[in-house]
Scaffold this motif. Structure first.
Motif, PDB file in Angstrom:
ATOM      1  N   ALA A 175      72.789 -11.034  33.857  1.00 12.53           N
ATOM      2  CA  ALA A 175      72.993  -9.808  33.087  1.00 12.53           C
ATOM      3  C   ALA A 175      71.669  -9.086  32.866  1.00 12.53           C
ATOM      4  CB  ALA A 175      73.637 -10.128  31.742  1.00 12.53           C
ATOM      5  N   ASP A 176      71.772  -7.866  32.410  1.00 18.36           N
ATOM      6  CA  ASP A 176      70.608  -7.098  31.956  1.00 18.36           C
ATOM      7  C   ASP A 176      70.350  -7.516  30.506  1.00 18.36           C
ATOM      8  OD1 ASP A 176      68.722  -5.186  31.255  1.00 18.36           O
ATOM      9  OD2 ASP A 176      70.174  -3.559  31.103  1.00 18.36           O
ATOM     10  N   ASN A 177      69.573  -8.587  30.351  1.00 19.35           N
ATOM     11  CA  ASN A 177      69.313  -9.149  29.022  1.00 19.35           C
ATOM     12  C   ASN A 177      68.123  -8.439  28.389  1.00 19.35           C
ATOM     13  OD1 ASN A 177      71.332 -11.315  29.039  1.00 19.35           O
ATOM     14  ND2 ASN A 177      70.085 -12.204  30.675  1.00 19.35           N
ATOM     15  N   ARG A 178      68.358  -7.841  27.225  1.00 24.73           N
ATOM     16  CA  ARG A 178      67.334  -7.016  26.582  1.00 24.73           C
ATOM     17  C   ARG A 178      66.970  -7.579  25.210  1.00 24.73           C
ATOM     18  NH1 ARG A 178      68.565  -0.644  27.969  1.00 24.73           N
ATOM     19  NH2 ARG A 178      69.130  -0.960  30.161  1.00 24.73           N
ATOM     20  N   PRO A 179      65.720  -7.972  25.006  1.00 21.05           N
ATOM     21  CA  PRO A 179      65.306  -8.466  23.690  1.00 21.05           C
ATOM     22  C   PRO A 179      65.176  -7.336  22.687  1.00 21.05           C
ATOM     23  CG  PRO A 179      63.430  -8.383  25.183  1.00 21.05           C
ATOM     24  CD  PRO A 179      64.645  -8.039  26.008  1.00 21.05           C
ATOM     25  N   ALA A 180      65.578  -7.633  21.464  1.00 19.30           N
ATOM     26  CA  ALA A 180      65.378  -6.705  20.342  1.00 19.30           C
ATOM     27  C   ALA A 180      64.799  -7.539  19.201  1.00 19.30           C
ATOM     28  CB  ALA A 180      66.686  -6.045  19.940  1.00 19.30           C
ATOM     29  N   HIS A 181      63.683  -8.176  19.470  1.00 20.06           N
ATOM     30  CA  HIS A 181      63.128  -9.154  18.549  1.00 20.06           C
ATOM     31  C   HIS A 181      62.736  -8.522  17.216  1.00 20.06           C
ATOM     32  CE1 HIS A 181      63.510 -12.093  21.572  1.00 20.06           C
ATOM     33  NE2 HIS A 181      62.478 -11.724  22.307  1.00 20.06           N
ATOM     34  N   GLY A 182      62.937  -9.308  16.169  1.00 19.77           N
ATOM     35  CA  GLY A 182      62.642  -8.851  14.823  1.00 19.77           C
ATOM     36  C   GLY A 182      63.842  -8.272  14.100  1.00 19.77           C
ATOM     37  N   LEU A 183      64.978  -8.129  14.798  1.00 15.50           N
ATOM     38  CA  LEU A 183      66.173  -7.564  14.180  1.00 15.50           C
ATOM     39  C   LEU A 183      67.151  -8.663  13.772  1.00 15.50           C
ATOM     40  CD1 LEU A 183      66.913  -4.518  16.539  1.00 15.50           C
ATOM     41  CD2 LEU A 183      65.621  -4.550  14.401  1.00 15.50           C
ATOM     42  N   ALA A 184      67.790  -8.472  12.621  1.00 12.75           N
ATOM     43  CA  ALA A 184      68.797  -9.410  12.142  1.00 12.75           C
ATOM     44  C   ALA A 184      70.136  -9.153  12.835  1.00 12.75           C
ATOM     45  CB  ALA A 184      68.945  -9.294  10.624  1.00 12.75           C
ATOM     46  N   HIS A 185      71.113 -10.013  12.552  1.00 10.67           N
ATOM     47  CA  HIS A 185      72.377  -9.998  13.293  1.00 10.67           C
ATOM     48  C   HIS A 185      73.144  -8.683  13.132  1.00 10.67           C
ATOM     49  CE1 HIS A 185      75.783 -11.686  15.368  1.00 10.67           C
ATOM     50  NE2 HIS A 185      76.586 -11.426  14.361  1.00 10.67           N
ATOM     51  N   VAL A 186      73.388  -8.269  11.908  1.00  5.40           N
ATOM     52  CA  VAL A 186      74.111  -7.017  11.682  1.00  5.40           C
ATOM     53  C   VAL A 186      73.217  -5.835  12.005  1.00  5.40           C
ATOM     54  CG1 VAL A 186      75.225  -5.581   9.935  1.00  5.40           C
ATOM     55  CG2 VAL A 186      75.642  -8.050   9.973  1.00  5.40           C
ATOM     56  N   GLU A 187      71.965  -5.913  11.620  1.00  7.71           N
ATOM     57  CA  GLU A 187      71.013  -4.834  11.866  1.00  7.71           C
ATOM     58  C   GLU A 187      70.936  -4.483  13.348  1.00  7.71           C
ATOM     59  OE1 GLU A 187      66.276  -3.956  10.936  1.00  7.71           O
ATOM     60  OE2 GLU A 187      67.001  -6.011  11.221  1.00  7.71           O
ATOM     61  N   LEU A 188      71.106  -5.485  14.208  1.00  9.99           N
ATOM     62  CA  LEU A 188      71.023  -5.282  15.652  1.00  9.99           C
ATOM     63  C   LEU A 188      71.976  -4.195  16.132  1.00  9.99           C
ATOM     64  CD1 LEU A 188      69.801  -6.442  18.316  1.00  9.99           C
ATOM     65  CD2 LEU A 188      71.702  -8.061  18.352  1.00  9.99           C
ATOM     66  N   ALA A 189      73.130  -4.082  15.489  1.00  7.49           N
ATOM     67  CA  ALA A 189      74.141  -3.104  15.910  1.00  7.49           C
ATOM     68  C   ALA A 189      73.817  -1.681  15.472  1.00  7.49           C
ATOM     69  CB  ALA A 189      75.510  -3.503  15.368  1.00  7.49           C
ATOM     70  N   PHE A 190      72.849  -1.507  14.575  1.00  6.06           N
ATOM     71  CA  PHE A 190      72.584  -0.170  14.033  1.00  6.06           C
ATOM     72  C   PHE A 190      71.145   0.278  14.207  1.00  6.06           C
ATOM     73  CE2 PHE A 190      76.069  -2.152  11.653  1.00  6.06           C
ATOM     74  CZ  PHE A 190      77.085  -1.268  11.989  1.00  6.06           C
ATOM     75  N   ASP A 191      70.367  -0.507  14.901  1.00 12.69           N
ATOM     76  CA  ASP A 191      68.993  -0.116  15.185  1.00 12.69           C
ATOM     77  C   ASP A 191      68.989   1.139  16.050  1.00 12.69           C
ATOM     78  OD1 ASP A 191      65.996  -0.815  15.395  1.00 12.69           O
ATOM     79  OD2 ASP A 191      66.634  -0.668  17.492  1.00 12.69           O
ATOM     80  N   THR A 192      68.147   2.091  15.727  1.00 11.58           N
ATOM     81  CA  THR A 192      68.164   3.378  16.423  1.00 11.58           C
ATOM     82  C   THR A 192      67.812   3.245  17.903  1.00 11.58           C
ATOM     83  OG1 THR A 192      65.882   3.777  15.689  1.00 11.58           O
ATOM     84  CG2 THR A 192      67.661   4.709  14.347  1.00 11.58           C
ATOM     85  N   VAL A 193      66.877   2.343  18.223  1.00 11.71           N
ATOM     86  CA  VAL A 193      66.491   2.163  19.626  1.00 11.71           C
ATOM     87  C   VAL A 193      67.613   1.501  20.407  1.00 11.71           C
ATOM     88  CG1 VAL A 193      64.892   1.000  21.193  1.00 11.71           C
ATOM     89  CG2 VAL A 193      64.022   2.091  19.106  1.00 11.71           C
ATOM     90  N   VAL A 194      68.200   0.455  19.833  1.00 14.42           N
ATOM     91  CA  VAL A 194      69.309  -0.240  20.499  1.00 14.42           C
ATOM     92  C   VAL A 194      70.480   0.718  20.724  1.00 14.42           C
ATOM     93  CG1 VAL A 194      71.047  -2.054  20.257  1.00 14.42           C
ATOM     94  CG2 VAL A 194      68.668  -2.518  19.636  1.00 14.42           C
ATOM     95  N   MET A 195      70.805   1.507  19.702  1.00 12.93           N
ATOM     96  CA  MET A 195      71.917   2.442  19.837  1.00 12.93           C
ATOM     97  C   MET A 195      71.612   3.497  20.896  1.00 12.93           C
ATOM     98  SD  MET A 195      73.747   4.926  16.978  1.00 12.93           S
ATOM     99  CE  MET A 195      74.285   3.581  15.928  1.00 12.93           C
ATOM    100  N   ALA A 196      70.416   4.060  20.865  1.00 14.01           N
ATOM    101  CA  ALA A 196      70.069   5.118  21.821  1.00 14.01           C
ATOM    102  C   ALA A 196      70.069   4.594  23.255  1.00 14.01           C
ATOM    103  CB  ALA A 196      68.705   5.703  21.474  1.00 14.01           C
ATOM    104  N   GLU A 197      69.484   3.428  23.473  1.00 14.28           N
ATOM    105  CA  GLU A 197      69.418   2.886  24.834  1.00 14.28           C
ATOM    106  C   GLU A 197      70.798   2.455  25.319  1.00 14.28           C
ATOM    107  OE1 GLU A 197      66.399   0.057  25.680  1.00 14.28           O
ATOM    108  OE2 GLU A 197      64.838   1.162  24.601  1.00 14.28           O
ATOM    109  N   THR A 198      71.634   1.995  24.414  1.00 18.44           N
ATOM    110  CA  THR A 198      72.996   1.621  24.796  1.00 18.44           C
ATOM    111  C   THR A 198      73.793   2.853  25.200  1.00 18.44           C
ATOM    112  OG1 THR A 198      73.009  -0.353  23.395  1.00 18.44           O
ATOM    113  CG2 THR A 198      75.143   0.607  23.969  1.00 18.44           C
ATOM    114  N   LEU A 199      73.738   3.903  24.397  1.00 19.93           N
ATOM    115  CA  LEU A 199      74.489   5.117  24.709  1.00 19.93           C
ATOM    116  C   LEU A 199      73.955   5.796  25.969  1.00 19.93           C
ATOM    117  CD1 LEU A 199      75.087   6.595  21.135  1.00 19.93           C
ATOM    118  CD2 LEU A 199      76.650   5.283  22.579  1.00 19.93           C
ATOM    119  N   ALA A 200      72.662   5.602  26.271  1.00 22.23           N
ATOM    120  CA  ALA A 200      72.113   6.184  27.491  1.00 22.23           C
ATOM    121  C   ALA A 200      72.756   5.563  28.736  1.00 22.23           C
ATOM    122  CB  ALA A 200      70.597   5.983  27.519  1.00 22.23           C
TER     123      ALA A 200
END
Length: 297
Positions: free
Chosen positions: A267-292
């Motif tokens: 898979a395209d495994n992407r680290p988002a280190h430093g983020l908690a479990h729920v926070e991971l779903a709402f991080d601005t970078v994670v959301m932006a890169e996912t929607l891209a």
């Protein structure tokens, strides 16, 4: 069902707080403040235990390991975010933003799949953003909440078919935590009969998680590391048509650990280190890169 359970929990908490205030206030300020400290701080203590366990388990494996500063920051972020979801959005606002199914415009749609003890209210920021962009978006409710993961497949299948029919395009699935396993199980069962653009998972225990050992729900047993259900899923996925996966994972995930259990081979495994479990779903970078990923070929 989850919304009803969580409304009862919030009501019980409020009644307890009122009862304690009525009991302790006439007696002493220290009694009153001590009780309120337990009522307000108990959640933070539980989260702290989760982060401690996560750090201990993660340090037995390969890094990068979380720093103390990362853990403290992630703990505080989760302390602030979790009550907004479990005590407000999910019990009282789950249907505030309906699914958005506009006329076809040539763009891909999105199916949002929540995790354990959640409902579609978890995705309100995503629903708002996607609807504002004019995207077709459907968020599922996985019921019954304590059931087997296999029991959620038909619900997800109906949502994927709905978005595909409405847009004429292969939709993208975005799944948090347990929802990623449901997405994988759905893909294996359908065998690719309904096309998908990509499956994006956010903190999903693809290889199980240490915390599942304390759960008693059917899905908790299935999410335990090395469970028969997960072994069968791996076998089934190797036999079904390939799908593109993007898997976000974190070294500060307080619910899914060891951290590499949230990755998939190939898979395209992407680290988002430093983020908690729920926070991971709402991080601005994670959301932006996912929607891209929606507009990638």
């Amino acid at each position: 069902m989850i919304a009803r359970w969580q409304r009862w929990f919030v009501a019980g908490w409020c009644l307890t707080a009122l009862a304690w205030t009525g009991f302790a206030a006439p007696r002493s300020l220290s009694w009153l403040m001590g009780g309120w400290a337990v009522l307000l701080g108990g959640h933070g203590v539980v989260l702290a235990a989760e982060f401690l366990a996560s750090n201990v388990v993660n340090r037995r494996g390969q890094g990068p390991h979380a720093t103390l500063a990362q853990l403290v920051r992630a703990w505080w972020a989760e302390c602030l975010l979790s009550p907004r979801i479990w005590a407000w959005r999910q019990p009282f606002r789950a249907n505030r933003i309906p699914d958005h199914v506009p006329p076809p415009d040539g763009r891909r749609g999105v199916v949002l799949v929540h995790g354990f003890s959640c409902n579609r209210g978890f995705w309100l920021p995503w629903l708002s953003r996607l609807a504002a962009q004019g995207r077709c978006v459907v968020a599922v409710d996985l019921e019954p909440p304590l059931g087997s993961l296999d029991g959620f497949i038909d619900t997800l299948d109906a949502a994927v078919r709905r978005v595909h029919a409405a847009t004429g395009q292969a939709p993208m699935l975005v799944a948090h935590s347990m929802g990623g396993l449901v997405a994988r199980a759905w893909w294996c069962r359908t065998g690719g009969r309904v096309p998908i653009h990509r499956i994006v998972t956010l903190g999903t225990p693809h290889a199980g998680t240490w915390t599942a050992r304390v759960g008693r729900a059917a899905s908790s047993h299935e999410m335990r590391i090395g469970s028969a259900w997960l072994r069968a899923l791996d076998v089934a996925q190797r036999a079904c048509p390939p799908a593109r996966f993007t898997c976000w994972y974190s070294n500060c995930d307080n619910m899914v650990f060891p951290m590499h259990t949230a990755t998939l081979s190939g898979a395209d495994n992407r680290p988002a280190h430093g983020l908690a479990h729920v926070e991971l779903a709402f991080d601005t970078v994670v959301m932006a890169e996912t929607l891209a990923l929606l507009d990638e070929d």
